[in-house]
Design an enzyme around this catalytic site. Structure first.
Site, PDB file in Angstrom:
ATOM      1  N   HIS A 138       9.141  -3.386  -6.523  1.00 49.42           N
ATOM      2  CA  HIS A 138       8.584  -3.031  -7.848  1.00 49.42           C
ATOM      3  C   HIS A 138       9.678  -2.436  -8.741  1.00 49.42           C
ATOM      4  O   HIS A 138       9.408  -1.531  -9.539  1.00 49.42           O
ATOM      5  CB  HIS A 138       7.443  -1.997  -7.737  1.00 49.42           C
ATOM      6  CG  HIS A 138       6.227  -2.463  -6.992  1.00 49.42           C
ATOM      7  ND1 HIS A 138       5.250  -3.224  -7.577  1.00 49.42           N
ATOM      8  CD2 HIS A 138       5.833  -2.263  -5.711  1.00 49.42           C
ATOM      9  CE1 HIS A 138       4.295  -3.457  -6.673  1.00 49.42           C
ATOM     10  NE2 HIS A 138       4.637  -2.893  -5.541  1.00 49.42           N
ATOM     11  N   GLU A 195       9.390  -7.119  -9.966  1.00 50.33           N
ATOM     12  CA  GLU A 195       8.138  -7.794  -9.614  1.00 50.33           C
ATOM     13  C   GLU A 195       8.262  -9.299  -9.877  1.00 50.33           C
ATOM     14  O   GLU A 195       8.762  -9.704 -10.927  1.00 50.33           O
ATOM     15  CB  GLU A 195       6.986  -7.183 -10.409  1.00 50.33           C
ATOM     16  CG  GLU A 195       6.750  -5.730  -9.994  1.00 50.33           C
ATOM     17  CD  GLU A 195       5.548  -5.097 -10.671  1.00 50.33           C
ATOM     18  OE1 GLU A 195       5.081  -5.622 -11.689  1.00 50.33           O
ATOM     19  OE2 GLU A 195       5.082  -4.067 -10.153  1.00 50.33           O
ATOM     20  N   GLY A 254       0.865  -1.175   0.000  1.00 49.87           N
ATOM     21  CA  GLY A 254       0.000   0.000   0.000  1.00 49.87           C
ATOM     22  C   GLY A 254       0.896   1.216   0.000  1.00 49.87           C
ATOM     23  O   GLY A 254       1.872   1.252  -0.747  1.00 49.87           O
ATOM     24  N   SER A 306       5.937  -5.551  -0.883  1.00 53.71           N
ATOM     25  CA  SER A 306       5.925  -4.149  -1.325  1.00 53.71           C
ATOM     26  C   SER A 306       6.240  -3.192  -0.160  1.00 53.71           C
ATOM     27  O   SER A 306       7.357  -3.203   0.348  1.00 53.71           O
ATOM     28  CB  SER A 306       4.587  -3.844  -2.004  1.00 53.71           C
ATOM     29  OG  SER A 306       4.650  -2.646  -2.705  1.00 53.71           O
ATOM     30  N   ALA A 307       5.277  -2.389   0.313  1.00 55.39           N
ATOM     31  CA  ALA A 307       5.533  -1.490   1.439  1.00 55.39           C
ATOM     32  C   ALA A 307       6.015  -2.271   2.666  1.00 55.39           C
ATOM     33  O   ALA A 307       6.854  -1.789   3.433  1.00 55.39           O
ATOM     34  CB  ALA A 307       4.279  -0.694   1.780  1.00 55.39           C
TER      35      ALA A 307
END
Lengths: 239, 239
Positions: free
Chosen positions: A160, A196, A90, A123-124
């Site tokens: 990413h 990714e 997020g 991710s985050a």
């Protein structure tokens, strides 16, 4: 003691939520005896309930129980009792700010590094496992009192990670330029660019690249290198 | 009194530094009687001297004198005496941090809003002219004590605005998603997406879009709209 699975992202193109990573996550959980996961949905800007529900819906299909940190009355206690902690993606700034406000960083860090509780990040949540959020791609939609993250590893990750399209006419900085700008400042740690579908697995003092693509490693003052899947990056843990 | 020229970027593809904007800048300077420009190179991560030199080399060809804020012994005095202030692009976090550390934000703001000194901004310098740097595209390579910017206008700008490529397989957030995440938080100001080659001109209470492409306007709770070059956006100044 530490056991980390740090994913570049939760979803790859043409595949469902967490689907591409199912095999890695399943192995990571079962090898470490995980049956219940404490999920931290704080990076989500829209709905903590919705995000926890989405994760629960997927992981229960695989045989794991999920509790959301948004569902407990005492988050610090829940961290102290967790069998495994999963921080999802997020907005990294929002994630860090909420953890700072809840005084949760140190309890989570202690749980992972001292108690050996497995940590899954995406991710985050992968940014948050590193030295700082200085190399997030996210928009700074909220302010954080500082950018220090959990420091479960002593370097930074750029999730990413994306190569510069050769025919781009856009003049904004490429990802590589941005990371090099970070390294133009004195005494900055290495940055591991995770494309990714790619992940970093850490078990104690052993770090390995896994997944679909090579990673890209930026070390201040050295030439940038490609790191194929399967490579050992344990030297990065000795900073 | 305020006179602002806020460029999305300093360079467009296939054109030299500031070249595409020469006509707009020339007109902005000459209409406002500017002969000397105080240039702020603080967003540059590599060389303040080099960046000021690059700007001087271009603007002197057009007939304007340039002093770099890096070249003066007392930056606050230099701001107080400036005939025009130009803040260039680079890293927005580094720019804001250096201005915060030099206690320069309030003197610059006063000069522009109270004394009517013309302000030229490009990329990070355009972010800085707005309410906050919350909608910069840059990597947070340094921490700032807060994200408040000069507030020369009461809304935010996203420079280098880029449409989402329809065939992208990258799962990172698009620019539109990022701005919508900003607006998912309560009480956030409008965000004006300026595509490369596009600018906002403000004279007193009149704001106009200019340049090559339409701008894209995001207002919390309203439908996002395209704003053609030449459009009046003065209503955005009345917040």
């Amino acid at each position: 003691m530490r056991k980390l699975l740090l994913l570049s992202c939760s979803t790859i193109h043409g595949s469902g939520f967490l689907e591409y990573a199912r095999e890695y996550i399943y192995e990571f959980f079962t090898k470490n005896g995980v049956k219940e996961v404490l999920f931290v949905p704080y990076a989500n800007v829209e709905s903590l309930e919705g995000y926890t529900g989405k994760v629960r819906s997927e992981l229960t299909k695989w045989g794991f129980q999920v509790t959301g940190l948004n569902e407990v009355s005492n988050p610090i206690e829940a961290v102290g009792a967790a069998q495994c902690i999963f921080i999802g993606g997020g907005n990294t700034f929002l994630l860090l700010k909420r953890l700072q406000e809840g005084n949760l960083l140190e309890p989570i860090r202690k749980r992972i590094l001292q108690d050996g509780v497995p940590y899954l990040g995406s991710s985050a949540g992968t940014n948050l496992a590193t030295a700082s959020i200085n190399t997030t791609n996210d928009m700074p939609i909220v302010h954080c009192e500082n950018f220090e993250a959990l420091s479960l590893v002593p370097f930074n990750i750029n999730p990413h990670y994306i190569d510069s399209p050769p025919d781009s006419k856009h003049m904004g900085e490429t990802r590589e330029t941005r990371i090099n700008e970070f390294h133009a400042l004195p005494d900055r740690p290495p940055v591991l660019g995770l494309r990714e579908g790619t992940f970093l697995h850490v078990r104690g003092d052993v770090a390995t690249i896994g997944g679909i693509y090579p990673a890209r490693l930026f070390i201040q003052g050295k030439e940038t290198t490609e790191v194929p899947s399967g490579s050992d990056l344990s030297f990065l843990l000795k900073q």
